[in-house]
Design a protein around this motif. Sequence first.
Motif, short mmCIF file in Angstrom:
data_model
loop_
_atom_site.label_atom_id
_atom_site.label_comp_id
_atom_site.label_asym_id
_atom_site.label_seq_id
_atom_site.Cartn_x
_atom_site.Cartn_y
_atom_site.Cartn_z
N HIS A 150 2.66 20.98 -50.15
CA HIS A 150 3.45 21.25 -51.24
C HIS A 150 2.47 20.99 -52.43
CE1 HIS A 150 6.56 22.42 -48.70
NE2 HIS A 150 6.78 21.05 -48.22
N ASP A 151 2.62 21.57 -53.54
CA ASP A 151 2.17 21.17 -54.96
C ASP A 151 2.70 19.65 -55.06
OD1 ASP A 151 1.15 20.74 -57.39
OD2 ASP A 151 2.37 22.46 -58.26
N PRO A 152 1.45 18.51 -55.22
CA PRO A 152 1.87 17.48 -55.43
C PRO A 152 2.46 17.14 -56.73
CG PRO A 152 -0.57 17.57 -54.62
CD PRO A 152 0.16 19.04 -54.96
N GLY A 153 2.22 18.17 -57.69
CA GLY A 153 2.87 18.08 -59.26
C GLY A 153 1.78 18.23 -60.19
N GLY A 154 1.98 19.23 -60.83
CA GLY A 154 1.06 19.67 -61.88
C GLY A 154 -0.25 20.56 -61.51
N TRP A 155 -0.34 21.07 -60.13
CA TRP A 155 -1.31 21.67 -59.77
C TRP A 155 -1.12 23.32 -59.84
CZ3 TRP A 155 -4.97 20.28 -54.99
CH2 TRP A 155 -5.19 18.87 -55.12
N LEU A 156 -0.04 23.60 -59.99
CA LEU A 156 0.43 24.93 -60.17
C LEU A 156 1.13 25.19 -61.28
CD1 LEU A 156 1.26 26.05 -56.48
CD2 LEU A 156 -1.01 26.50 -57.73
N PRO A 157 0.88 26.38 -61.70
CA PRO A 157 1.83 26.78 -63.29
C PRO A 157 3.36 27.05 -62.56
CG PRO A 157 0.69 28.67 -62.34
CD PRO A 157 0.07 27.37 -61.78
N VAL B 244 -4.00 14.26 -52.17
CA VAL B 244 -2.64 14.75 -51.64
C VAL B 244 -2.01 13.96 -50.84
CG1 VAL B 244 -1.26 16.80 -50.89
CG2 VAL B 244 -3.44 17.02 -52.27
N PRO B 245 -0.76 13.45 -50.92
CA PRO B 245 -0.15 12.60 -49.84
C PRO B 245 0.02 13.45 -48.49
CG PRO B 245 1.35 13.00 -51.88
CD PRO B 245 0.12 13.80 -51.96
#
Length: 326
Positions: free
Chosen positions: A134-141, A252-253
């Motif tokens: 999952h996107d850890p936050g801020g990687w994808l628009p 990434v966690p």
Amino acid sequence: MEHDQAPGGSAVNGGWATDPGLPGNGIPAMAGGAPGDPAGPVGPAEPERDPRDDEDAERPSRDRKQRSFWKELPLLIGIALVLALLIKTFLVQAFSIPSDSMNDTLLKGDRVLVDKLTPWFGSTPSRGEVVVFHDPGGWLPEAPSPSSNVVVRGLQKGLSFIGLMPSADEKDLIKRVIGVGGDTVSCKGTGPLMVNGKALVEPYVRPGSTACTPDMPFTVHVPKGRIWVMGDNRQNSLDSRFHPTLPGGGTVPNSDVVGRAFVVAWPVNRWDVLSIPGTFSQPGINAAGAAVPAAAGFAGALPLVLWRRRRLLAGAGPVRETAEDC
């Protein structure tokens, strides 16, 4: 003139009368009366069967089968949906490759199967694995807005819920694990990429790409419980290198990892197993990670050894000096 009575007849008025049950020669007649005819008494002929009677007898059975199928169809569909949901949740899920960041290992539009079972048993990502996370936050628009058509939107949500198609608001990525918790990953110039001081030989990197970008050297110590990921198309992958200011410094966690991609399932001509490259098994690559547990084990064992030694000395009692010792 006397006449001898022949068997089967009687003399009547100077002539022979035949027995009504016998033929004129007095020999009992056989059924059929001609060679080849069946022997035995001939009974009344059976009436011919009407084929329509058989059809009428079979029709209720067919009707019952058809009614039974339509009654069971909703149950079969329900069971199939439940099985699909369980497989998607706990076992295997299909994912579509959305970009070119993993070329040429994975191409845009490929479908991969992801193992979601082993993480349930405590398995953590390993170096060299291709993982979906999952996107850890801020990687994808931001995800594109869903369809304005209520029917299409509902159908898409339903199918994505059971894993038959990707969700419109799903924000997942796929990369290769380079470093795990405790590792030191570094790269300068065009490479090679280093893990715990060992250079990686990377045949999976896209031809024409370099191990890293010359104007982006880095040295990262991967925190425990996290991973460092990179795309195989190094010059076209917004991976861990490009998010140093985010929480975790681009790592990434493990908890965000959906599972390991283990096979390319579609298209058929692209079918392939995504195995772990041998470069991640080279001797010494685990040295840095193994040093910490070894040191911790030694530190924990030292007090026990000292305590046991004191017990042995106390049980031996005072040492008496002898003439020879003096």
